[in-house]
Design a protein around this motif. Structure first.
Motif, PDB file in Angstrom:
ATOM      1  N   LEU A 218      31.976  42.271  38.867  1.00  0.00           N
ATOM      2  CA  LEU A 218      32.795  41.334  39.289  1.00  0.00           C
ATOM      3  C   LEU A 218      33.615  41.712  41.066  1.00  0.00           C
ATOM      4  CD1 LEU A 218      35.471  41.401  36.660  1.00  0.00           C
ATOM      5  CD2 LEU A 218      33.963  39.221  37.578  1.00  0.00           C
ATOM      6  N   GLU A 219      32.987  43.315  40.653  1.00  0.00           N
ATOM      7  CA  GLU A 219      33.920  44.239  41.968  1.00  0.00           C
ATOM      8  C   GLU A 219      32.704  43.943  43.033  1.00  0.00           C
ATOM      9  OE1 GLU A 219      33.956  48.594  40.870  1.00  0.00           O
ATOM     10  OE2 GLU A 219      35.014  48.308  39.458  1.00  0.00           O
ATOM     11  N   ASP A 220      31.123  43.832  42.919  1.00  0.00           N
ATOM     12  CA  ASP A 220      30.089  43.442  43.715  1.00  0.00           C
ATOM     13  C   ASP A 220      30.378  42.135  44.606  1.00  0.00           C
ATOM     14  OD1 ASP A 220      28.189  43.910  45.282  1.00  0.00           O
ATOM     15  OD2 ASP A 220      27.242  42.944  44.528  1.00  0.00           O
ATOM     16  N   ARG A 221      31.708  41.304  43.868  1.00  0.00           N
ATOM     17  CA  ARG A 221      31.992  39.922  44.420  1.00  0.00           C
ATOM     18  C   ARG A 221      33.072  39.418  44.746  1.00  0.00           C
ATOM     19  NH1 ARG A 221      28.068  39.394  41.543  1.00  0.00           N
ATOM     20  NH2 ARG A 221      25.887  38.253  41.064  1.00  0.00           N
ATOM     21  N   GLY A 222      34.236  41.229  45.329  1.00  0.00           N
ATOM     22  CA  GLY A 222      35.154  40.647  45.399  1.00  0.00           C
ATOM     23  C   GLY A 222      36.361  40.689  44.619  1.00  0.00           C
ATOM     24  N   LEU A 223      36.125  40.926  43.888  1.00  0.00           N
ATOM     25  CA  LEU A 223      37.038  40.711  42.268  1.00  0.00           C
ATOM     26  C   LEU A 223      37.230  42.778  41.620  1.00  0.00           C
ATOM     27  CD1 LEU A 223      35.771  37.158  39.975  1.00  0.00           C
ATOM     28  CD2 LEU A 223      37.448  37.517  42.148  1.00  0.00           C
ATOM     29  N   ASN A 224      37.866  43.093  42.792  1.00  0.00           N
ATOM     30  CA  ASN A 224      38.310  44.450  42.354  1.00  0.00           C
ATOM     31  C   ASN A 224      39.326  45.059  42.209  1.00  0.00           C
ATOM     32  OD1 ASN A 224      39.174  44.028  45.102  1.00  0.00           O
ATOM     33  ND2 ASN A 224      37.723  44.606  46.239  1.00  0.00           N
ATOM     34  N   ALA A 225      39.906  46.020  41.958  1.00  0.00           N
ATOM     35  CA  ALA A 225      41.283  46.588  41.970  1.00  0.00           C
ATOM     36  C   ALA A 225      42.470  45.885  43.062  1.00  0.00           C
ATOM     37  CB  ALA A 225      41.914  47.806  42.191  1.00  0.00           C
ATOM     38  N   GLU A 226      41.675  45.879  44.330  1.00  0.00           N
ATOM     39  CA  GLU A 226      42.613  45.131  45.485  1.00  0.00           C
ATOM     40  C   GLU A 226      43.025  43.733  44.960  1.00  0.00           C
ATOM     41  OE1 GLU A 226      40.891  44.574  49.075  1.00  0.00           O
ATOM     42  OE2 GLU A 226      43.154  45.445  49.908  1.00  0.00           O
ATOM     43  N   PHE A 227      42.409  43.314  44.807  1.00  0.00           N
ATOM     44  CA  PHE A 227      42.245  41.295  44.156  1.00  0.00           C
ATOM     45  C   PHE A 227      43.355  41.491  42.953  1.00  0.00           C
ATOM     46  CE2 PHE A 227      41.419  37.358  42.501  1.00  0.00           C
ATOM     47  CZ  PHE A 227      41.395  36.491  43.350  1.00  0.00           C
ATOM     48  N   ALA A 228      42.680  42.501  42.187  1.00  0.00           N
ATOM     49  CA  ALA A 228      42.603  42.513  40.798  1.00  0.00           C
ATOM     50  C   ALA A 228      45.335  43.142  41.174  1.00  0.00           C
ATOM     51  CB  ALA A 228      43.055  43.453  39.722  1.00  0.00           C
TER      52      ALA A 228
END
Length: 287
Positions: free
Chosen positions: A249-259
């Motif tokens: 998920l992080e590799d696709r931009g779904l990281n802590a910032e998005f969360a």
């Protein structure tokens, strides 16, 4: 003979026809017109129903309209800097992540999409999840009351004194986020998550040969999807495998910032929808 025929021919035909008709018709008494009208006249209720339907109270409408206007002014003037900061953070995440946003006024669901190589990524969440805050508060209050009662019984202390010693926990704000990753001619992954405290908590990862089943935009597709194997519970997977899914998920931009952005987006949109609701209802009452 001639004089008799002459007299007979001189009698009007209408007179002779009336005599013949009178002789053949039986003599029945003619019903009175008034009694016939009375017999056929429908019976109506002796009372009126117009008093059942009452016009709305204009005084109530005026009070309601004034209250709506007051609430609208209050909401527009309060917490403006906070929402502006949240909106700036949202715009920054959307811009750097190259997300396309579908946010329709009046609708609860928000959809973000982007391309990642040959993949089509779709992320959706709903404003309705903000209701979990009040529900969680009610649950925490009930749990806190039970804990206080237990402590009072075991320690023999006064309930009010115990309540002062216990701190109320801050309500959490979990938001359900649905992620689909689609590849051409390879179906799609459906990843069910809950965002909380800047972390994607994965609950389930499913694969569907038909990509449209992952989104289940219709009741028929949703029913079909529920009949298929959805994969094992995520917590039952090997810990290393769970960690790799987090990195996926992080590799696709779904990281802590998005969360961290998701709860902010829900809060800002809910405020906009509430203001819109106040405006439309106020206009309706005042029309």
């Amino acid at each position: 003979m001639l004089s008799l025929r002459t007299i007979t021919r001189s009698i009007p035909r209408t007179f002779s026809r009336s005599i013949a008709t009178s002789a053949l018709r039986p003599a029945f008494p003619k019903p009175a017109l008034q009694s016939w009208n009375q017999a056929t006249k429908p019976a109506y209720a002796a009372f009126s129903t117009s008093s059942i339907f009452k016009a709305p109270s204009s005084e109530v409408d005026i009070d309601l309209l004034a209250k709506l206007e007051d609430e609208l002014r209050h909401e527009k003037s309060s917490e403006i800097p906070e929402f502006e900061e949240q909106q700036e953070a949202i715009d920054d995440v959307v811009k750097h992540g190259e997300w396309q946003v579908k946010d329709v006024a009046g609708e609860q669901e928000v959809i973000l999409t982007k391309k990642f190589g040959t993949e089509n990524i779709r992320v959706s969440f709903t404003v309705a999840d903000i209701q979990n805050i009040s529900e969680q508060e009610d649950f925490d209050d009930a749990s806190l009351a039970d804990e206080m009662d237990f402590q009072n019984q075991s320690r023999g202390q006064d309930a009010e004194a115990s309540a002062e010693d216990i701190e109320h926990p801050e309500p959490s704000f979990p938001a359900r986020v649905t992620i689909t990753v689609e590849k051409p001619n390879n179906g799609a992954l459906l990843i069910q998550t809950v965002v909380q405290d800047g972390v994607f908590q994965i609950e389930e990862v499913s694969h569907f040969a038909k990509a449209e089943l992952a989104q289940s935009l219709t009741a028929e597709k949703d029913w079909t999807r529920q009949s298929l194997y959805a994969g094992p519970p995520f917590e039952n997977l090997d810990e290393d495998l769970q960690g790799l899914w987090d990195r996926y998920l992080e590799d696709r931009g779904l990281n802590a910032e998005f969360a961290n952005m998701v709860p902010d987006y829900i809060s800002v949109k809910e405020q906009k929808e509430y203001l819109r609701w106040l405006e439309t209802v106020k206009n309706f009452i005042g029309a």
